[in-house]
Design an enzyme around this catalytic site. Sequence first.
Site, PDB file in Angstrom:
ATOM      1  CG  HIS A 142      -1.913   1.140   1.179  1.00 47.54           C
ATOM      2  ND1 HIS A 142      -1.617   2.385   1.675  1.00 47.54           N
ATOM      3  CD2 HIS A 142      -3.161   1.224   0.648  1.00 47.54           C
ATOM      4  CE1 HIS A 142      -2.657   3.183   1.467  1.00 47.54           C
ATOM      5  NE2 HIS A 142      -3.610   2.504   0.845  1.00 47.54           N
ATOM      6  CD  GLU A 165      -5.125   2.306  -3.100  1.00 49.17           C
ATOM      7  OE1 GLU A 165      -6.305   2.592  -2.851  1.00 49.17           O
ATOM      8  OE2 GLU A 165      -4.293   2.021  -2.233  1.00 49.17           O
TER       9      GLU A 165
END
Length: 259
Positions: free
Chosen positions: A97, A169
């Site tokens: 992430h 992302e």
Amino acid sequence: MKKLYFGSNLKMYKGIEETKVYLEKLCDNTKDLSREEIELFIIPSYTSLPDAVKSVNQQMVRLGAQNMGWEDQGQFTGEISPCMLEELGLQLVMVGHSERRHVFGEKDIEENKKVKAALKHGFTTLLCVGETAEEKEYGIATEVLRTQLKVGLHGIDSSRISQLWVAYEPVWSIGVNGIPASAEYAEVIHKVIKETLFDIFGEAAEEIPVLYGGSVNPQNARQLIIQPSIDGLFVGRAAWDADKFDRLIREAKYAFDNK
Ligand code: 13P
């Protein structure tokens, strides 16, 4: 029909009780939505996971971990091993992430070790990739993403493809100061990601869902989900209220079905 993926990363929010209440509400709200048509997943904090696993039917809402160490055991203070997550009955692990990479300094080589360990232990593995604002500015987003994918997925056999998910992302789009990517930009980048996955794994790569995340909200969700190369939405803030997330999912699904 294309299956749509909807998920949320709860980051360092919601304690044990709050997570439980949230999950129960989300399960109840979304129980009429066919799980053949949508895959719904939530990635809570580590401490909430044991209770979350007990309170949720993972056929309805798949639960995942936000991170994972790559060794089974050893002198790795503060890490959680794949065996520990397996023991919990989890099916999904997120790796790489943006906040792991940019707040905690993780590198592609470490992400690769984690992806390999997660796959070996049978987890569905969600690898997150994304360029920074600076990298976008210099016009190297494509190169950065290709590198993150090629290193992150290095040495992985194409027989593992059914266990792999990817989330795009962009770092500049995530969180309170994030600017959502336009649907057009996201589509262009998703195409690059899909081409890179094809370079790595060949035709079988078509199976790998590629989700968009970064300031997804009720206003932009519909436009994003109708893009041909976007297979799902990975949502932060806009998903942390079960009613609002349910609404966002329904509106996105409706837009997709009627595009
Ligand atoms: P936001 O939707 O809050 O920007 O967060 C996205 C994200 O980081 C999901 O992993």
